[in-house]
Scaffold this motif. Structure first.
Motif, PDB file in Angstrom:
ATOM      1  N   LYS A   1       0.914  -1.239  -0.083  1.00  0.00           N
ATOM      2  CA  LYS A   1      -0.230  -0.030  -0.084  1.00  0.00           C
ATOM      3  C   LYS A   1       0.869   1.236  -0.089  1.00  0.00           C
ATOM      4  N   GLY A   2       2.109   0.906  -0.028  1.00  0.00           N
ATOM      5  CA  GLY A   2       3.104   2.354  -0.207  1.00  0.00           C
ATOM      6  C   GLY A   2       3.520   2.674   1.349  1.00  0.00           C
ATOM      7  N   LEU A   3       2.996   2.073   2.479  1.00  0.00           N
ATOM      8  CA  LEU A   3       3.484   2.114   3.527  1.00  0.00           C
ATOM      9  C   LEU A   3       4.202   0.998   4.385  1.00  0.00           C
ATOM     10  N   GLY A   4       5.169   1.220   5.230  1.00  0.00           N
ATOM     11  CA  GLY A   4       5.711   0.139   5.602  1.00  0.00           C
ATOM     12  C   GLY A   4       6.634  -0.596   4.916  1.00  0.00           C
TER      13      GLY A   4
ATOM     14  N   ASP B   1      -3.833   5.800 -11.903  1.00  0.00           N
ATOM     15  CA  ASP B   1      -5.058   5.863 -11.180  1.00  0.00           C
ATOM     16  C   ASP B   1      -4.663   4.798  -9.852  1.00  0.00           C
TER      17      ASP B   1
ATOM     18  N   THR C   1      -1.085   6.060  -7.759  1.00  0.00           N
ATOM     19  CA  THR C   1      -1.081   7.333  -6.972  1.00  0.00           C
ATOM     20  C   THR C   1      -2.393   7.469  -6.461  1.00  0.00           C
ATOM     21  N   ASN C   2      -3.474   7.180  -6.985  1.00  0.00           N
ATOM     22  CA  ASN C   2      -4.853   7.759  -6.255  1.00  0.00           C
ATOM     23  C   ASN C   2      -5.311   6.515  -5.373  1.00  0.00           C
ATOM     24  N   ARG C   3      -5.124   5.321  -5.607  1.00  0.00           N
ATOM     25  CA  ARG C   3      -5.525   4.285  -4.936  1.00  0.00           C
ATOM     26  C   ARG C   3      -4.688   3.480  -3.803  1.00  0.00           C
ATOM     27  N   HIS C   4      -3.305   3.925  -4.273  1.00  0.00           N
ATOM     28  CA  HIS C   4      -2.303   3.230  -3.278  1.00  0.00           C
ATOM     29  C   HIS C   4      -2.078   1.714  -3.778  1.00  0.00           C
ATOM     30  N   ASN C   5      -2.832   1.194  -4.560  1.00  0.00           N
ATOM     31  CA  ASN C   5      -2.700  -0.233  -4.978  1.00  0.00           C
ATOM     32  C   ASN C   5      -1.207  -0.253  -5.749  1.00  0.00           C
ATOM     33  N   TYR C   6      -0.081  -0.206  -5.123  1.00  0.00           N
ATOM     34  CA  TYR C   6       1.296   0.053  -5.864  1.00  0.00           C
ATOM     35  C   TYR C   6       1.662  -1.270  -6.473  1.00  0.00           C
TER      36      TYR C   6
ATOM     37  N   PHE D   1       4.727   9.860   4.022  1.00  0.00           N
ATOM     38  CA  PHE D   1       4.355   8.603   4.984  1.00  0.00           C
ATOM     39  C   PHE D   1       5.115   7.701   4.285  1.00  0.00           C
ATOM     40  N   GLN D   2       5.351   7.749   2.922  1.00  0.00           N
ATOM     41  CA  GLN D   2       6.072   6.474   2.388  1.00  0.00           C
ATOM     42  C   GLN D   2       7.591   6.313   2.756  1.00  0.00           C
TER      43      GLN D   2
ATOM     44  N   ALA E   1       0.871   1.033  10.007  1.00  0.00           N
ATOM     45  CA  ALA E   1       2.529   1.053   9.595  1.00  0.00           C
ATOM     46  C   ALA E   1       3.428   1.757  10.645  1.00  0.00           C
TER      47      ALA E   1
ATOM     48  N   LEU F   1       2.988   4.659  12.078  1.00  0.00           N
ATOM     49  CA  LEU F   1       3.394   6.206  12.045  1.00  0.00           C
ATOM     50  C   LEU F   1       2.729   7.179  12.832  1.00  0.00           C
TER      51      LEU F   1
ATOM     52  N   GLU G   1      -8.634   4.275   0.344  1.00  0.00           N
ATOM     53  CA  GLU G   1      -8.379   4.718  -1.199  1.00  0.00           C
ATOM     54  C   GLU G   1      -8.603   3.701  -1.836  1.00  0.00           C
ATOM     55  N   SER G   2      -8.326   2.181  -1.452  1.00  0.00           N
ATOM     56  CA  SER G   2      -8.532   1.112  -2.321  1.00  0.00           C
ATOM     57  C   SER G   2      -9.844   0.848  -2.563  1.00  0.00           C
TER      58      SER G   2
END
Lengths: 313, 426
Positions: free
Chosen positions: A59-62, A271, A274-279, B84-85, B107, B109, B391-392
């Motif tokens: 998700k872009g985090l951790g 989309d 960046t928008n949905r964080h489904n990296y 955050f990233q 995460a 944070l 978001e997802s």
């Protein structure tokens, strides 16, 4: 090609000295390293990173610790929106070539004749290409506004009715409108390249044709167009790669909508990422996009452009 | 050639400076006396007000240095995303709550404020729910608004609409009257997705009981038939064709031909939007007045046969959060930001709708004051679903709802797509 042969001849004409070789390599290294470093940093590294993300649910985090193998690829390839996006890209690839190629050649042939106002005409056709894509997009977005835009106002003025939900708001129309704007934007480049190609056609050939009694049209058909071949093939290649990566214009005009009618692979992955964080999904989509572009480029090189390299050699 | 390399080198250096620049601002996490605070009030009076607040805090806490950075809203979100990233979050920053916050908490944070800010959380009451994860509160909402119909009182009058519609039938009747008067009834910026989704959120809020909605948010379960009923009401609304021409590609808030612009310039009679709308309209019109004293507001009408309370509202807000790595003083700053005094100043400057009850009466704008009343009297305020689900799931949901507005998806499709995206999260 000929210049390469010439330097080769010069090099072999002089006795080899180790010092020279060392210096030559140092020079090459000196000039090439910065470029290579930049390539590695801004091209290779992002590609590898995207490929790595594509194997994880992230998700872009951790930390990157949820390895899912090729699940993201399966999901992307099964997603109707992505498949539509690939189809839209292909429509843009084919549409750009079949519209811009004949139009571009025709305009280049006309502009190649000596006539009044030639410079002005050339400039006019080339201006859209000079505009930044985002700016051109914003201008067209305003022109195409339903009801309040210039295009609708003009059409209403002469008694025509524009599409019910607007040019960019009607799913069945939007992609074709985008294609029309892309044509307007990139026709100038085609014309410029073809004009340059025509400069390379020797005057003698035209004179000979004239002596043989060939008319203008016959001359173009038999001489200009065939000799324009290599230029046309190179242009097609540029157009194809550009169309596969098509992003800016669509992002500004429609954002991929309405109802995903203009999504391309590039807007899809932005989309999702960046928008949905489904990296992970975005990574997989970008690798698929890269693979499609790479294969198309390779096939084109092998099948079409090889003729030119062979001829040149 | 050398010029090109030079340019590239400059570009490269620029990027590196930019990169370290972004990263650097959060580095102060380890420093006990420096607090970085990012907010989005980047024009006056908000900007100046917050500068004064920071200065007052510094004066009251000798040795503490508050570094305030004011961004345009979108810029701040982009920067926060990057922060955050990289894990390098500013000490005090804005959280929008819901699934987004849950991800940040997971995460590691964002700091748990349940104990350190207990009194304030009690004072805020139910509005804090959107910023709670597993019973703990991670951010303190400082502004909380609700969504409803903003309308042009003059155009309503012209069309002979005497009272704001309170049921769907009355709403449809209003559409017809406006049509007859030659006015486009509603503007919708479906080009941005969420403005269309807000209709579905509201019909779901009217169709589903509070229990069902809370379960949906907690367990990501959409099996209750009320969610399909919500979509059916949306179909009904779309079938009325009340929207501006080209609404599928209309942007929500940018320029005079956006949904907000059409309302602000008197081209349509109403728009479903949140508490930000007067401010947005003021920004779009040349005289900076928006609709001025023609501004009216009414809540989303009741839906016949729904399980939901017609007084429940859809809303959302902004909250101050403290990053896990921040010094303890940052918690003091956040508590100070939610003090009666700062909240009153916030309300007086029309920067939003305060969450501390003592500041409620300080809101000056009459339309916003009315909205505040509706918010405070509602049994509960449902956080925008896309924010609540993250978001997802929210993105997949918004996309499918946009398809429904385009006539390309059924009410069932919306539920299926949302459930599919949700199942991937479990």
């Amino acid at each position: 090609m000929s210049s390469g042969a010439a330097t080769g001849a010069v090099a072999s004409g002089r006795p080899h000295r180790p010092h020279d070789t060392w210096r030559k390599w140092a020079e090459i290294a000196f000039f090439v390293t910065p470029a290579l470093a930049l390539m590695a940093l801004f091209v290779a590294w992002p590609i590898l990173t995207a490929a790595r993300f594509s194997l994880y649910d992230w998700k872009g985090l951790g930390p990157l610790d949820d390895f899912v193998g090729f699940a993201n690829y399966a999901e992307v390839l099964a997603d109707d929106v992505f498949r539509d996006a690939v189809a839209h890209n292909m429509i843009i690839v084919v549409g750009s070539i079949i519209v811009q190629l004949p139009l571009g050649v025709a305009i280049a042939l006309l502009l190649n004749r000596k006539m009044a106002g030639q410079g002005v005409l050339r400039t006019l056709i080339f201006v859209p290409y000079v505009l930044a894509e985002v700016i051109a997009g914003v201008i067209w977005f305003q022109l195409l506004q339903p009801e309040y835009g210039l295009i609708d106002a003009l059409m209403n003025g002469i008694g025509l009715s524009p599409p019910g939900e607007g040019w960019l708001g009607t799913p069945e129309v939007a992609l074709w409108v985008v294609l029309a704007v892309l044509t307007w934007k990139y026709l100038g480049l085609a014309v410029l390249l073809f004009l340059a190609g025509l400069q390379g056609v020797s005057e003698e050939l035209y004179e000979a044709a004239q002596l043989d009694g060939a008319g203008w049209w016959q001359t173009q058909w038999r001489i200009s167009i065939p000799l324009l071949g290599p230029t046309i093939r190179t242009w097609c290649f540029l157009s194809m790669i550009g169309s596969i990566q098509c992003f800016d214009m669509i992002w500004v005009l429609t954002g991929g909508g309405p109802a995903d009618a203009t999504t391309t692979m590039a807007t899809y992955l932005i989309d999702e990422g960046t928008n949905r964080h489904n990296y992970g999904i975005a990574g997989a989509a970008s690798v698929v996009l890269f693979a499609i572009a790479f294969v198309m480029a390779l096939v084109y090189q092998l099948v079409v452009l090889r003729r030119d390299t062979k001829e040149a050699a | 050639m050398p010029r090109k390399t030079q340019a590239l080198a400059a570009l490269c250096a620029g990027l590196m400076i930019a990169a370290t620049g972004c990263g650097g601002s959060g580095d102060s996490g380890g420093d006990d006396d420096t607090i970085t605070w990012w907010h989005n009030s980047n024009n006056d009076p908000g900007k100046g007000f917050y500068e004064q607040v920071a200065k007052d805090f510094e004066d009251a806490n000798p040795g503490v240095d508050v570094k305030v950075e004011a961004f345009a809203h979108e810029d701040m979100l982009t920067k926060l995303d990057a922060a955050f990233q990289s894990g390098d979050v500013p000490d005090v920053y804005m959280e929008r709550g819901g699934g987004e916050l849950a991800d940040h908490v997971e995460a590691g944070l964002t700091r748990d404020l349940s104990e350190d800010s207990k009194d304030i959380i009690d004072e805020i009451g139910g509005s804090a729910a959107g910023w709670q994860v597993d019973g703990k509160t991670y951010a303190l909402p400082f502004s909380m608004g609700v969504v409803g119909f903003w309308y042009n009182t003059e155009l309503f009058e012209k069309a002979g609409i005497t009272a704001p519609p309170a049921t769907m039938e009355e709403l449809y009747a209003a559409f017809d009257k406006l049509d007859e008067a030659g006015v486009a009834p509603v503007s919708l910026g479906a080009g941005d997705g969420w403005p269309a989704a807000h209709y579905w959120y509201y019909t779901a809020l009217r169709a589903c009981s509070q229990d069902v909605l809370e379960t949906a948010v907690a367990d990501l379960d959409f099996s209750d038939p009320c969610f399909v009923e919500a979509g059916e009401t949306v179909d009904e609304i779309v079938a009325e064709k009340p929207f501006n021409k080209g609404f599928l590609s209309t942007p929500s808030q940018t320029g005079p031909t956006s949904a907000s612009g059409l309302l602000a310039t008197g081209k349509v009679a109403m728009e479903l939007a949140g508490h930000w709308e007067p401010g947005v309209m003021q920004g779009i019109t040349e005289d900076k007045q928006g609709l001025g004293d023609k501004t009216g507001w009414f809540p989303f009408p009741a839906v016949d046969g729904g399980e939901g309370d017609p007084a429940a509202q859809l809303g959302g807000g902004d909250a101050w959060a403290v990053s896990e790595a921040a010094p303890d003083k940052a918690v003091d700053l956040v508590n100070h930001l939610l003090s009666d005094e700062v909240q009153k100043g916030f309300a007086e400057n029309d920067m939003g709708l305060p969450t501390i009850p003592a500041a409620g009466s300080s809101v000056k704008d009459p339309a916003l004051a009315e909205l505040l009343k509706v918010r405070d009297e509602s049994p509960f305020v449902q956080l925008y679903f896309d924010t609540a689900f993250g978001e997802s799931v929210g993105g997949a949901m918004n996309d499918e709802i946009a398809l429904q507005f385009a006539g390309k998806a059924t009410p069932e499709d919306v539920v299926t797509a949302t459930q599919e995206a949700a199942d991937k999260e479990k």
